[in-house]
Design an enzyme around this catalytic site. Sequence first.
Site, mmCIF file in Angstrom:
data_model
loop_
_atom_site.group_PDB
_atom_site.id
_atom_site.type_symbol
_atom_site.label_atom_id
_atom_site.label_comp_id
_atom_site.label_asym_id
_atom_site.label_seq_id
_atom_site.Cartn_x
_atom_site.Cartn_y
_atom_site.Cartn_z
ATOM 1 N N ASP A 170 0.832 -1.204 0.000
ATOM 2 C CA ASP A 170 0.000 0.000 0.000
ATOM 3 C C ASP A 170 0.869 1.259 0.000
ATOM 4 O O ASP A 170 1.972 1.253 0.542
ATOM 5 C CB ASP A 170 -0.900 -0.031 1.251
ATOM 6 C CG ASP A 170 -2.033 0.965 1.162
ATOM 7 O OD1 ASP A 170 -2.275 1.501 0.060
ATOM 8 O OD2 ASP A 170 -2.678 1.222 2.184
ATOM 9 N N ARG A 215 -0.466 9.252 -10.056
ATOM 10 C CA ARG A 215 -0.481 8.009 -9.283
ATOM 11 C C ARG A 215 0.274 6.883 -9.991
ATOM 12 O O ARG A 215 0.919 6.047 -9.357
ATOM 13 C CB ARG A 215 -1.918 7.582 -9.015
ATOM 14 C CG ARG A 215 -2.682 8.538 -8.116
ATOM 15 C CD ARG A 215 -4.128 8.107 -7.958
ATOM 16 N NE ARG A 215 -4.231 6.775 -7.387
ATOM 17 C CZ ARG A 215 -4.110 6.505 -6.091
ATOM 18 N NH1 ARG A 215 -3.918 7.481 -5.233
ATOM 19 N NH2 ARG A 215 -4.204 5.278 -5.649
ATOM 20 N N HIS A 268 2.820 3.635 -8.941
ATOM 21 C CA HIS A 268 2.653 2.206 -9.241
ATOM 22 C C HIS A 268 3.897 1.660 -9.956
ATOM 23 O O HIS A 268 4.310 0.530 -9.730
ATOM 24 C CB HIS A 268 1.406 1.975 -10.091
ATOM 25 C CG HIS A 268 0.121 2.298 -9.374
ATOM 26 N ND1 HIS A 268 -0.126 1.877 -8.087
ATOM 27 C CD2 HIS A 268 -0.985 2.993 -9.751
ATOM 28 C CE1 HIS A 268 -1.330 2.307 -7.711
ATOM 29 N NE2 HIS A 268 -1.860 2.998 -8.698
ATOM 30 N N LEU A 324 10.890 -20.823 -4.903
ATOM 31 C CA LEU A 324 10.063 -19.842 -4.188
ATOM 32 C C LEU A 324 8.735 -19.816 -4.920
ATOM 33 O O LEU A 324 8.712 -19.794 -6.152
ATOM 34 C CB LEU A 324 10.724 -18.449 -4.263
ATOM 35 C CG LEU A 324 9.838 -17.245 -3.939
ATOM 36 C CD1 LEU A 324 9.399 -17.262 -2.482
ATOM 37 C CD2 LEU A 324 10.582 -15.935 -4.226
HETATM 38 C C1 FPP Z 1 -1.646 0.299 -3.404
HETATM 39 O O1 FPP Z 1 -1.261 1.644 -3.483
HETATM 40 C C2 FPP Z 1 -1.208 -0.478 -4.530
HETATM 41 C C3 FPP Z 1 -2.026 -1.018 -5.492
HETATM 42 C C4 FPP Z 1 -3.471 -0.844 -5.518
HETATM 43 C C5 FPP Z 1 -1.501 -1.794 -6.610
HETATM 44 C C6 FPP Z 1 -0.296 -2.621 -6.329
HETATM 45 C C7 FPP Z 1 0.547 -2.631 -7.539
HETATM 46 C C8 FPP Z 1 1.888 -2.621 -7.558
HETATM 47 C C9 FPP Z 1 2.694 -2.694 -6.321
HETATM 48 C C10 FPP Z 1 2.659 -2.503 -8.817
HETATM 49 C C11 FPP Z 1 2.507 -3.594 -9.786
HETATM 50 C C12 FPP Z 1 2.494 -4.953 -9.206
HETATM 51 C C13 FPP Z 1 2.785 -6.042 -9.924
HETATM 52 C C14 FPP Z 1 2.665 -7.390 -9.328
HETATM 53 C C15 FPP Z 1 3.243 -5.931 -11.290
HETATM 54 P P1 FPP Z 1 -2.403 2.747 -3.502
HETATM 55 O O2 FPP Z 1 -2.627 3.139 -4.909
HETATM 56 O O3 FPP Z 1 -3.603 2.225 -2.786
HETATM 57 O O4 FPP Z 1 -1.714 3.876 -2.683
HETATM 58 P P2 FPP Z 1 -2.437 4.989 -1.796
HETATM 59 O O5 FPP Z 1 -3.170 4.251 -0.709
HETATM 60 O O6 FPP Z 1 -1.309 5.813 -1.271
HETATM 61 O O7 FPP Z 1 -3.351 5.736 -2.702
#
Ligand code: FPP
Length: 241
Positions: free
Chosen positions: A19, A32, A36, A130
Amino acid sequence: MSHLLAQEDLPRHVAIIMDGNGRWAERRHKPRLFGHEAGMKAVREVIETAADLQIPYLTLYAFSQENWKRPRAEVDALMKLLQRYIRSESKKLIEKGIRVCAIGELDRLSPSSRAELDNLIAQTADNDQLIVTLALSYGGRAEIVEVARQIAKRVADGDLDPDDVDETLFKSLLYKPDLPDPDLLIRTSGELRISNFLLWQLAYTELYVTDVLWPDFDRQAFVDAIIAFQNRERRFGTVLT
Ligand code: FPP
């Protein structure tokens, strides 16, 4: 690697709620998606670290069912990022003996993302160094409801006696029955919530929350989480003698 890490007492299964990508980007006055993309690099580093430490199971919450409610552009970008990740990492994952699996309502993924994911799953199916499980379009309640539906069907068909429904049968109907329950759940960016992740499996899992935002979660942050885990006393509801 920190000398405080006890190599003989590692968690067998680490699950992570990744997160904070959005906040990480906001702090840099960037869109945003920039967060990511940085988060994808952190995924790479965490998988490498788990492999180096010989942790056998790593499960990553990459996309929740609730995430479908985000703006269309962000959802599309996350799907594209997943495909880019698969394309850029496949070779290394295969070479390193890493097996990739997925849990969630995978039918909801776009056909092209699904095809690339299925391909990676097939290509790594015989690996056992793994096991990385990607939770995609995943919801813990949905997983449990799906088990209930299967049990109800069997009972309705006369193939199952309700008295035979127990935890062992229930677990055998989860998305990945062979996955051991996580020993450690890590959540980044400080939120004290489970957010519908692995609701059945987390019953006795140690929870570790760090304020570090996901894109900053590096090898040392991962090791710190494991050291914290190693300093916990796990009782599984009993009294230690
Ligand atoms: C949360 O941050 C993250 C996500 C909803 C997506 C997770 C994706 C990745 C870590 C990148 C790609 C992953 C793979 C496996 C290729 P948020 O957007 O909720 O952050 P915030 O709470 O600060 O808004």
